[in-house]
Design a protein around this motif. Structure first.
Motif, PDB file in Angstrom:
ATOM      1  N   SER A   1      37.009  88.424  39.604  1.00 22.75           N
ATOM      2  CA  SER A   1      37.561  88.373  37.981  1.00 22.75           C
ATOM      3  C   SER A   1      37.035  86.831  37.462  1.00 22.75           C
ATOM      4  CB  SER A   1      38.954  88.364  37.858  1.00 22.75           C
ATOM      5  OG  SER A   1      39.611  88.062  36.725  1.00 22.75           O
ATOM      6  N   TYR A   2      36.919  86.574  36.151  1.00 23.58           N
ATOM      7  CA  TYR A   2      36.340  85.499  35.837  1.00 23.58           C
ATOM      8  C   TYR A   2      37.532  84.653  35.122  1.00 23.58           C
ATOM      9  CZ  TYR A   2      31.472  86.863  35.918  1.00 23.58           C
ATOM     10  OH  TYR A   2      30.127  87.287  36.238  1.00 23.58           O
ATOM     11  N   ARG A   3      38.798  85.183  35.251  1.00 26.14           N
ATOM     12  CA  ARG A   3      39.738  84.516  34.897  1.00 26.14           C
ATOM     13  C   ARG A   3      41.019  84.654  35.850  1.00 26.14           C
ATOM     14  NH1 ARG A   3      43.611  86.108  29.598  1.00 26.14           N
ATOM     15  NH2 ARG A   3      45.111  84.439  29.660  1.00 26.14           N
ATOM     16  N   ASN A   4      41.783  83.587  35.991  1.00 26.29           N
ATOM     17  CA  ASN A   4      42.782  83.475  36.812  1.00 26.29           C
ATOM     18  C   ASN A   4      43.930  82.660  35.842  1.00 26.29           C
ATOM     19  OD1 ASN A   4      44.961  82.891  38.471  1.00 26.29           O
ATOM     20  ND2 ASN A   4      43.869  82.138  40.287  1.00 26.29           N
ATOM     21  N   ARG A   5      44.791  83.309  35.242  1.00 26.59           N
ATOM     22  CA  ARG A   5      45.573  82.851  34.231  1.00 26.59           C
ATOM     23  C   ARG A   5      45.117  81.887  33.312  1.00 26.59           C
ATOM     24  NH1 ARG A   5      50.871  80.734  36.959  1.00 26.59           N
ATOM     25  NH2 ARG A   5      48.998  80.035  38.670  1.00 26.59           N
ATOM     26  N   ARG A   6      44.950  80.304  33.463  1.00 24.83           N
ATOM     27  CA  ARG A   6      44.326  79.392  32.526  1.00 24.83           C
ATOM     28  C   ARG A   6      43.507  78.793  33.012  1.00 24.83           C
ATOM     29  NH1 ARG A   6      47.021  77.907  28.091  1.00 24.83           N
ATOM     30  NH2 ARG A   6      48.960  78.878  27.730  1.00 24.83           N
ATOM     31  N   ILE A   7      42.686  79.551  34.019  1.00 23.80           N
ATOM     32  CA  ILE A   7      41.584  78.969  34.546  1.00 23.80           C
ATOM     33  C   ILE A   7      40.315  79.978  34.825  1.00 23.80           C
ATOM     34  CG2 ILE A   7      40.250  78.058  36.608  1.00 23.80           C
ATOM     35  CD1 ILE A   7      43.004  76.924  37.584  1.00 23.80           C
ATOM     36  N   LEU A   8      39.165  79.530  34.132  1.00 18.63           N
ATOM     37  CA  LEU A   8      38.166  80.576  33.995  1.00 18.63           C
ATOM     38  C   LEU A   8      36.882  79.924  34.525  1.00 18.63           C
ATOM     39  CD1 LEU A   8      39.566  80.523  30.652  1.00 18.63           C
ATOM     40  CD2 LEU A   8      38.570  82.605  30.942  1.00 18.63           C
ATOM     41  N   LEU A   9      35.720  80.928  34.766  1.00 17.04           N
ATOM     42  CA  LEU A   9      34.609  80.529  35.559  1.00 17.04           C
ATOM     43  C   LEU A   9      33.536  80.776  34.560  1.00 17.04           C
ATOM     44  CD1 LEU A   9      35.398  81.800  39.169  1.00 17.04           C
ATOM     45  CD2 LEU A   9      35.634  79.476  38.447  1.00 17.04           C
ATOM     46  N   ALA A  10      32.349  80.244  34.640  1.00 17.13           N
ATOM     47  CA  ALA A  10      31.005  80.374  33.962  1.00 17.13           C
ATOM     48  C   ALA A  10      30.169  79.923  34.855  1.00 17.13           C
ATOM     49  CB  ALA A  10      31.161  79.892  32.498  1.00 17.13           C
ATOM     50  N   GLY A  11      28.841  80.350  34.680  1.00 10.50           N
ATOM     51  CA  GLY A  11      27.671  80.063  35.101  1.00 10.50           C
ATOM     52  C   GLY A  11      27.728  80.422  36.707  1.00 10.50           C
ATOM     53  N   ASP A  12      26.956  79.462  37.377  1.00  5.72           N
ATOM     54  CA  ASP A  12      26.944  79.751  38.950  1.00  5.72           C
ATOM     55  C   ASP A  12      28.067  79.699  39.442  1.00  5.72           C
ATOM     56  OD1 ASP A  12      24.282  79.955  38.605  1.00  5.72           O
ATOM     57  OD2 ASP A  12      23.876  78.060  39.534  1.00  5.72           O
ATOM     58  N   ALA A  13      29.108  79.138  39.028  1.00  6.96           N
ATOM     59  CA  ALA A  13      30.793  78.973  39.496  1.00  6.96           C
ATOM     60  C   ALA A  13      31.128  80.454  39.348  1.00  6.96           C
ATOM     61  CB  ALA A  13      31.483  78.062  38.787  1.00  6.96           C
ATOM     62  N   ALA A  14      30.583  81.365  38.637  1.00 11.72           N
ATOM     63  CA  ALA A  14      30.941  82.735  38.599  1.00 11.72           C
ATOM     64  C   ALA A  14      30.241  83.752  39.296  1.00 11.72           C
ATOM     65  CB  ALA A  14      31.468  83.201  37.012  1.00 11.72           C
ATOM     66  N   HIS A  15      28.843  83.379  39.601  1.00 17.84           N
ATOM     67  CA  HIS A  15      27.884  84.223  40.069  1.00 17.84           C
ATOM     68  C   HIS A  15      26.792  83.388  40.592  1.00 17.84           C
ATOM     69  CE1 HIS A  15      26.524  83.523  36.152  1.00 17.84           C
ATOM     70  NE2 HIS A  15      27.433  83.777  35.693  1.00 17.84           N
ATOM     71  N   ILE A  16      26.306  83.662  41.807  1.00 23.15           N
ATOM     72  CA  ILE A  16      25.284  83.232  42.522  1.00 23.15           C
ATOM     73  C   ILE A  16      24.313  84.225  43.009  1.00 23.15           C
ATOM     74  CG2 ILE A  16      26.446  81.095  43.242  1.00 23.15           C
ATOM     75  CD1 ILE A  16      26.474  82.137  46.016  1.00 23.15           C
ATOM     76  N   HIS A  17      22.998  83.834  42.917  1.00 21.02           N
ATOM     77  CA  HIS A  17      21.872  84.530  43.300  1.00 21.02           C
ATOM     78  C   HIS A  17      20.677  83.949  43.681  1.00 21.02           C
ATOM     79  CE1 HIS A  17      20.013  84.577  39.380  1.00 21.02           C
ATOM     80  NE2 HIS A  17      21.400  84.642  39.009  1.00 21.02           N
ATOM     81  N   SER A  18      19.551  84.584  44.237  1.00 21.60           N
ATOM     82  CA  SER A  18      18.384  83.818  44.279  1.00 21.60           C
ATOM     83  C   SER A  18      17.693  83.445  42.891  1.00 21.60           C
ATOM     84  CB  SER A  18      17.565  84.564  45.188  1.00 21.60           C
ATOM     85  OG  SER A  18      16.552  85.124  44.415  1.00 21.60           O
TER      86      SER A  18
END
Length: 501
Positions: A284-301
């Motif tokens: 999930s990209y959201r945990n209540r009042r905290i969200l993730l974007a960019g490499d914090a949300a997804h990593i790959h080569s």
């Protein structure tokens, strides 16, 4: 200082800065915390720091008036030569060329469209975004690494450099090893690496022993983009990247000799870093009042260079939705649509990365896949498909809005006075563009006040479209081919915006 910001962003890379700009443009107070003391890095300089901007990223920057600030003439002079005579991109090291791409297969590309792809220097991009953020009132604190965070029903508090900061929302844009993601307890599932990748600047005593192009061997792959700038993939399960050993000249030479099958000699190492093909994504990209974007949300080569573009897309999608939530003008569920729309796009990119790794594997299975993909890329339809995937031409949100243009990035229609869609969106507002000046459509837009700008204009090429509603992020929310009428428009407006009070 006990200031409570509307939004705190952890990470002052391109994604964090672009998101900060989007929020500040919508009149939100924003604090950016960055652990690095200085923005400069050797690995952000050419060619390490050169990234290919996809069609969607180029459009996003154009829609905010930032593209012109990237010194386009200098950027178009590709440091590797005339970019129209070189490869347009690659899949698993298999290049596709510009002349082989049939853009006629992309029905919503216009002569007035921004380029399908451009090279950008990371340092320059960050500098442009940082200046823009500062001009909009964003506070950027460097040398502030987040060490703790907690959230309540109304506020998020973080600690950085023995100081406390508070915001209504916190967004982690702090990269693959995101501290925000770890502290907030996001699930981060995926697959483990198959190789250690190396990006290096070295002196090679006998470069003639190496192939001048991207070369797959039975033991891995290597690529010399310029004399002395060398990338390698060593299928060791990511062991070296995950270990504690330093990157020495002797180690790099050993890996290069084994992969290339030559006795090539390295005489000096100037810069070197490692990476892997580990592919993980927050469930999930959201945990209540905290969200993730960019490499914090997804990593790959980084194969194919889609990570930066994926992160900029996250920022463009999230900014206006979070701003509307803060201002109390968001319809129910608007912020949740950030995860609903961006998580599938991230999953597709991770699978694209995994598919490339499968075709790069040493051994007969990888060789067989590589041969099949090479044949496909060598066809006109194949090159067009791979280019569209790499450049984001096919990226589409499932909006169930009844028109083939809905969910896609808006075409850059050019009005008869020379104004383009990109020009009309510099203020970050939604746009109802009506090519016929229908009074019913104008009345629909008027109910939303300044949240939706209505523009009636004739365009040089309409693609058979009569009117379209474009969200602040450039996504088409509604479109019609009918010269009059507004079937579906009221529903589309209500889905994405609240009427003006």
């Amino acid at each position: 200082m006990n200031t409570t910001y509307d939004v705190m962003i952890c990470g002052a890379g391109p994604v964090g800065l672009f998101l900060a700009c989007e929020l500040a443009l919508a009149e939100c107070s924003v604090l950016v915390l960055e652990k690095a003391e200085q923005p400069d890095s050797l690995l952000k300089q050419l060619p390490f720091g050169t990234r290919g901007l996809s069609s969607l990223s180029v459009e996003a920057l154009d829609r905010r008036g930032l593209l012109a600030q990237l010194e386009v003439p200098r950027r178009l002079k590709n440091p590797f030569g005339d970019n129209k005579s070189l490869q347009a991109g690659h899949f698993a090291g298999i290049a596709f060329q510009y002349p082989d791409i049939d853009t006629a297969q992309w029905p919503y590309r216009l002569p007035s469209s921004t380029p399908t792809n451009l090279l950008a220097e990371m340092q320059e991009l960050e500098s442009v975004l940082a200046r823009r953020a500062s001009a909009l009132g964003v506070r950027i604190l460097r040398g502030h690494a987040i060490t703790a965070c907690q959230q309540s029903a109304d506020v998020v508090s973080v600690q950085a450099n023995s100081q406390s900061f508070h915001g209504q929302w916190l967004i982690g844009c702090d990269g693959a090893r995101s501290m925000v993601r770890k502290l907030a307890g996001f699930d981060f599932a995926g697959t483990e690496p198959e190789f250690t990748g190396y990006t290096t600047r070295v002196d090679i005593a006998d470069p003639e022993k190496l192939s001048p192009v991207r070369t797959k061997t039975p033991r891995g792959m290597y690529f010399q983009s310029q004399p002395g700038y060398l990338a390698m993939q060593d299928f060791d399960g990511g062991a070296f990247h995950n270990g504690e050993e330093p990157i020495t000249l002797a180690h790099l030479q050993s890996v290069l000799r084994r992969i290339s099958g030559t006795d090539v000699t390295l005489s000096a190492v100037h810069t070197a870093t490692t990476w892997t093909d580990r592919a993980r994504q927050a469930s999930s990209y959201r945990n209540r009042r905290i969200l993730l974007a960019g490499d914090a949300a997804h990593i790959h080569s980084p194969l194919g260079g889609q990570g930066l573009n994926l992160g900029l897309g996250d920022a463009m999608n999230l900014g206006w939705k979070l701003a509307a939530t803060l201002h109390g003008t968001a319809p129910d569920g608007l912020l949740d649509s950030y995860h609903d729309e961006r998580h599938p796009v991230g999953a597709q990119v991770l699978d694209w990365s995994r598919a490339q790794v499968a075709a790069m594997r040493p051994g007969p299975e990888g060789q067989a896949l590589h041969a099949i993909f090479r044949d496909l890329v060598g066809t006109r339809d194949g090159a067009t498909y791979f280019a569209a995937r790499v450049w984001g031409i096919f990226t589409r949100y499932d909006l169930d809005a009844g028109h083939p243009l809905a969910g896609l990035s808006a075409p850059n229609f050019e009005c008869e006075d020379g104004t383009r869609v990109g020009d009309l969106m510099h203020g970050g507002r939604a746009l109802l563009l009506d090519f016929t000046g229908d009074a019913a459509r104008q009345a629909c837009a008027a109910a939303y006040g300044e949240r939706v700008q209505y523009v009636a204009a004739r365009v040089r090429e309409s693609l058979g479209i009569s009117a379209l509603l474009v969200r602040p992020d450039g996504t088409v929310a509604w479109a019609t081919d009918q010269t009059t009428g507004h079937d579906g428009l009221p529903q589309a407006l209500a889905r994405w915006f609240n009427p003006a009070a």
